[in-house]
Design a protein around this motif. Sequence first.
Motif: not given
Length: 111
Positions: A63-74, A96-105
């Motif tokens: 679970i990623f409970a981090v600030p929005d601005v840090a979510l991509g890097g974390v 997620a909609l903005a593509g900020k999450l690291f993606n793994r299939a």
Amino acid sequence: MRTKIVLIGAGGKMGLRLTRNLIHSAYEVSYIEVNPQGIEKLVDKGITASEAAAVIPFADAVIFAVPDVALGGVTETYIPKMKKGALVVTLDPAAALAGKLFNRADISYFI
């Protein structure tokens, strides 16, 4: 065998809310926090923060409970370390909609 959950950002504003709910749950929960004030808040609750490298590879869900601005890097740091078939949980659908999450299939995402 109990489900293993890792809560990243456990000592922050949203993380503490989740911590209070998870601390007495049936899950095996590990708490990750890097901010000294957040770590102190966990200590006040009798919780010792875990080292991410020791728990993330074995987690069934992170679970990623981090600030929005840090979510991509974390997520870029920790999602590659997750086991195949694990579940990512985030609290920010816009990221997620903005593509900020690291993606793994080979893992699942719950937003």
